[in-house]
Scaffold this motif. Sequence first.
Motif, PDB file in Angstrom:
ATOM      1  N   VAL A 363     -15.084  12.454 -18.690  1.00 55.22           N
ATOM      2  CA  VAL A 363     -14.343  11.189 -18.624  1.00 55.22           C
ATOM      3  C   VAL A 363     -15.301   9.999 -18.685  1.00 55.22           C
ATOM      4  O   VAL A 363     -15.071   9.026 -19.416  1.00 55.22           O
ATOM      5  CB  VAL A 363     -13.492  11.126 -17.337  1.00 55.22           C
ATOM      6  CG1 VAL A 363     -12.829   9.756 -17.199  1.00 55.22           C
ATOM      7  CG2 VAL A 363     -12.437  12.220 -17.349  1.00 55.22           C
ATOM      8  N   VAL A 364     -16.395  10.089 -17.920  1.00 54.79           N
ATOM      9  CA  VAL A 364     -17.380   9.003 -17.900  1.00 54.79           C
ATOM     10  C   VAL A 364     -17.987   8.794 -19.288  1.00 54.79           C
ATOM     11  O   VAL A 364     -18.096   7.660 -19.774  1.00 54.79           O
ATOM     12  CB  VAL A 364     -18.494   9.310 -16.869  1.00 54.79           C
ATOM     13  CG1 VAL A 364     -19.617   8.279 -16.982  1.00 54.79           C
ATOM     14  CG2 VAL A 364     -17.928   9.315 -15.457  1.00 54.79           C
ATOM     15  N   GLY A 368     -17.404   5.480 -21.576  1.00 54.09           N
ATOM     16  CA  GLY A 368     -18.613   4.726 -21.894  1.00 54.09           C
ATOM     17  C   GLY A 368     -18.869   4.640 -23.384  1.00 54.09           C
ATOM     18  O   GLY A 368     -19.204   3.561 -23.902  1.00 54.09           O
ATOM     19  N   TYR A 369     -18.696   5.749 -24.100  1.00 51.37           N
ATOM     20  CA  TYR A 369     -18.932   5.765 -25.558  1.00 51.37           C
ATOM     21  C   TYR A 369     -17.889   4.921 -26.279  1.00 51.37           C
ATOM     22  O   TYR A 369     -18.201   4.217 -27.250  1.00 51.37           O
ATOM     23  CB  TYR A 369     -18.882   7.208 -26.058  1.00 51.37           C
ATOM     24  CG  TYR A 369     -19.255   7.363 -27.516  1.00 51.37           C
ATOM     25  CD1 TYR A 369     -20.580   7.218 -27.933  1.00 51.37           C
ATOM     26  CD2 TYR A 369     -18.285   7.653 -28.480  1.00 51.37           C
ATOM     27  CE1 TYR A 369     -20.926   7.361 -29.272  1.00 51.37           C
ATOM     28  CE2 TYR A 369     -18.627   7.800 -29.812  1.00 51.37           C
ATOM     29  CZ  TYR A 369     -19.947   7.649 -30.206  1.00 51.37           C
ATOM     30  OH  TYR A 369     -20.284   7.787 -31.531  1.00 51.37           O
ATOM     31  N   PHE A 370     -16.643   4.973 -25.800  1.00 49.32           N
ATOM     32  CA  PHE A 370     -15.577   4.186 -26.425  1.00 49.32           C
ATOM     33  C   PHE A 370     -15.870   2.686 -26.303  1.00 49.32           C
ATOM     34  O   PHE A 370     -15.742   1.935 -27.281  1.00 49.32           O
ATOM     35  CB  PHE A 370     -14.234   4.517 -25.758  1.00 49.32           C
ATOM     36  CG  PHE A 370     -13.053   3.878 -26.424  1.00 49.32           C
ATOM     37  CD1 PHE A 370     -12.414   4.491 -27.479  1.00 49.32           C
ATOM     38  CD2 PHE A 370     -12.572   2.637 -25.983  1.00 49.32           C
ATOM     39  CE1 PHE A 370     -11.315   3.894 -28.101  1.00 49.32           C
ATOM     40  CE2 PHE A 370     -11.486   2.039 -26.589  1.00 49.32           C
ATOM     41  CZ  PHE A 370     -10.855   2.671 -27.657  1.00 49.32           C
ATOM     42  N   LYS A 371     -16.268   2.255 -25.116  1.00 47.53           N
ATOM     43  CA  LYS A 371     -16.568   0.831 -24.916  1.00 47.53           C
ATOM     44  C   LYS A 371     -17.784   0.401 -25.716  1.00 47.53           C
ATOM     45  O   LYS A 371     -17.807  -0.699 -26.294  1.00 47.53           O
ATOM     46  CB  LYS A 371     -16.787   0.557 -23.422  1.00 47.53           C
ATOM     47  CG  LYS A 371     -15.528   0.672 -22.582  1.00 47.53           C
ATOM     48  CD  LYS A 371     -15.814   0.352 -21.119  1.00 47.53           C
ATOM     49  CE  LYS A 371     -14.538   0.408 -20.283  1.00 47.53           C
ATOM     50  NZ  LYS A 371     -14.796   0.115 -18.847  1.00 47.53           N
ATOM     51  N   PHE A 372     -18.803   1.260 -25.762  1.00 49.09           N
ATOM     52  CA  PHE A 372     -20.026   0.938 -26.504  1.00 49.09           C
ATOM     53  C   PHE A 372     -19.746   0.776 -27.997  1.00 49.09           C
ATOM     54  O   PHE A 372     -20.176  -0.201 -28.624  1.00 49.09           O
ATOM     55  CB  PHE A 372     -21.067   2.034 -26.275  1.00 49.09           C
ATOM     56  CG  PHE A 372     -22.284   1.905 -27.152  1.00 49.09           C
ATOM     57  CD1 PHE A 372     -23.254   0.949 -26.883  1.00 49.09           C
ATOM     58  CD2 PHE A 372     -22.441   2.739 -28.251  1.00 49.09           C
ATOM     59  CE1 PHE A 372     -24.375   0.823 -27.711  1.00 49.09           C
ATOM     60  CE2 PHE A 372     -23.556   2.623 -29.080  1.00 49.09           C
ATOM     61  CZ  PHE A 372     -24.522   1.658 -28.801  1.00 49.09           C
ATOM     62  N   THR A 373     -19.023   1.730 -28.569  1.00 47.90           N
ATOM     63  CA  THR A 373     -18.736   1.667 -30.011  1.00 47.90           C
ATOM     64  C   THR A 373     -17.773   0.537 -30.346  1.00 47.90           C
ATOM     65  O   THR A 373     -17.839  -0.024 -31.445  1.00 47.90           O
ATOM     66  CB  THR A 373     -18.141   3.004 -30.485  1.00 47.90           C
ATOM     67  OG1 THR A 373     -17.015   3.358 -29.662  1.00 47.90           O
ATOM     68  CG2 THR A 373     -19.180   4.113 -30.408  1.00 47.90           C
ATOM     69  N   PRO A 388      -9.579  14.483 -19.329  1.00 51.41           N
ATOM     70  CA  PRO A 388     -10.645  15.402 -18.945  1.00 51.41           C
ATOM     71  C   PRO A 388     -10.784  16.570 -19.917  1.00 51.41           C
ATOM     72  O   PRO A 388      -9.881  16.831 -20.702  1.00 51.41           O
ATOM     73  CB  PRO A 388     -10.234  15.877 -17.552  1.00 51.41           C
ATOM     74  CG  PRO A 388      -9.314  14.820 -17.037  1.00 51.41           C
ATOM     75  CD  PRO A 388      -8.583  14.314 -18.234  1.00 51.41           C
ATOM     76  N   LEU A 389     -11.898  17.276 -19.830  1.00 55.30           N
ATOM     77  CA  LEU A 389     -12.297  18.227 -20.852  1.00 55.30           C
ATOM     78  C   LEU A 389     -11.267  19.303 -21.143  1.00 55.30           C
ATOM     79  O   LEU A 389     -11.147  19.747 -22.294  1.00 55.30           O
ATOM     80  CB  LEU A 389     -13.623  18.878 -20.434  1.00 55.30           C
ATOM     81  CG  LEU A 389     -14.293  19.763 -21.493  1.00 55.30           C
ATOM     82  CD1 LEU A 389     -14.667  18.949 -22.717  1.00 55.30           C
ATOM     83  CD2 LEU A 389     -15.524  20.444 -20.903  1.00 55.30           C
TER      84      LEU A 389
END
Length: 439
Positions: A363-364, A368-373, A388-389
């Motif tokens: 989830v983290v 995090g990757y979604f916001k960064f991209t 979750p996975l």
Amino acid sequence: MIYSLFQLLQDSDVPGARLMDYITFRAGISFTLAMLMALVCGKYIIRRLQKMQVGEVVRNLGLEGQMKKTGTPTMGGVIIILSILVPSLLFGNLSNIYMILMLVATVWMGSIGFLDDYRKLKYHNKDGLKGKYKVIGQVGLGLLVGVTMWLSPSILMSENGSEVRRNISATERVESADGPTAELYTTTDNVVYSHPVKTPQTTIPFVKNNNFNYEWLTGWISDKNAAETLGWIVFVFVVIIVVTAVSNGANLTDGLDGLCAGTSAIIAVALAIMAYLGGHVIYSGYLDIMYIPGSGELVVYAAAFIGALVGFLWYNAFPAQVFMGDTGSLTIGGILAVFAILIRKELLIPLLCLIFFIEDLSVVLQVGYFKFTKRKYGEGRRIFKMTPLHHHFQKAGDGSVKCLVNFPKMPVPESKIVTRFWIVGLLLAALTFVTLKIR
């Protein structure tokens, strides 16, 4: 309560009066009663929840069979909590500090989870209790447990040492996790047991004696008392992190029928074995592991906890008749965390509870990757199909969802995902014990 009654009857001629002295006997009774309570009372509680229309609010995430779960009774964690508390209160030693802390942790986290579920049902949404309030509750429990372990004179431990656990004379009585107790003293061949001491020491794999002392992190301080105090403060801080992380991890893992309950039962069995061995002076000496006087009582609680989870699985296995809700998942995570901390195994949690941490981490990383991209490319991108996975494996990797990890191509049935997670949990439990012997 029954345990206390039998203690009063020990000097009488009542048959079986001394059976309650044995932790293995009380653990067996606790497991049986907890499982029967979950089976019998669970059926009644599910009917009451259905009449009260306490149904799960399900969002359409495009997962196969997901919308069929709409209206399934939630807050089933009440079944687990009651099935733990009643056997523990009846057959546990309520003067034992370890048992007291576990009962407090159960009620504490159960209350937080109940409030969360209640707000979700009252306002018919998935928000529930605000995240900051849940974290405050988790931090509060961690602080309570950590400070109690620091200040309580009843919470002690003895260093490892198989060389001092031998040649016990027939006339001696040593403190055992499974029978009458007495103080430790010198054996007939003048080998002395290490006396229990107050220290922020814990178990860690891959080192000679499997011990790690938090005071080592503050050894650079010249004032010994200050270094010791700061070492305990570091320990309390670690306790808070562990309680919060494991509780949230269990909460995120509760997304498929039987996943959280089954995985947690496997972890609990491993912790129960560690508690029994570490609370038994002979076994701990033979295995050269840390000895924690009085911690054997935790086996009675662990047995009730495992029985409650197994009984709950009767109704929670696919297709679920009831969901545990946050009432159950937050409580389960808090219980596992506090239990591991009390038997000084919190640093083994990353391996033993790896499934929880992977669910947390997925989830983290996804957020995090979604916001960064989104900041970099103007649109958010994903690592997994869904988090979750466990939900990642439910979606097809046909390109309909743009993500870095598209495997597997075909969605995996829910029951198969759960069974495979259980298998991974068994493997992790075995590896946890193996790492303790690799020194």
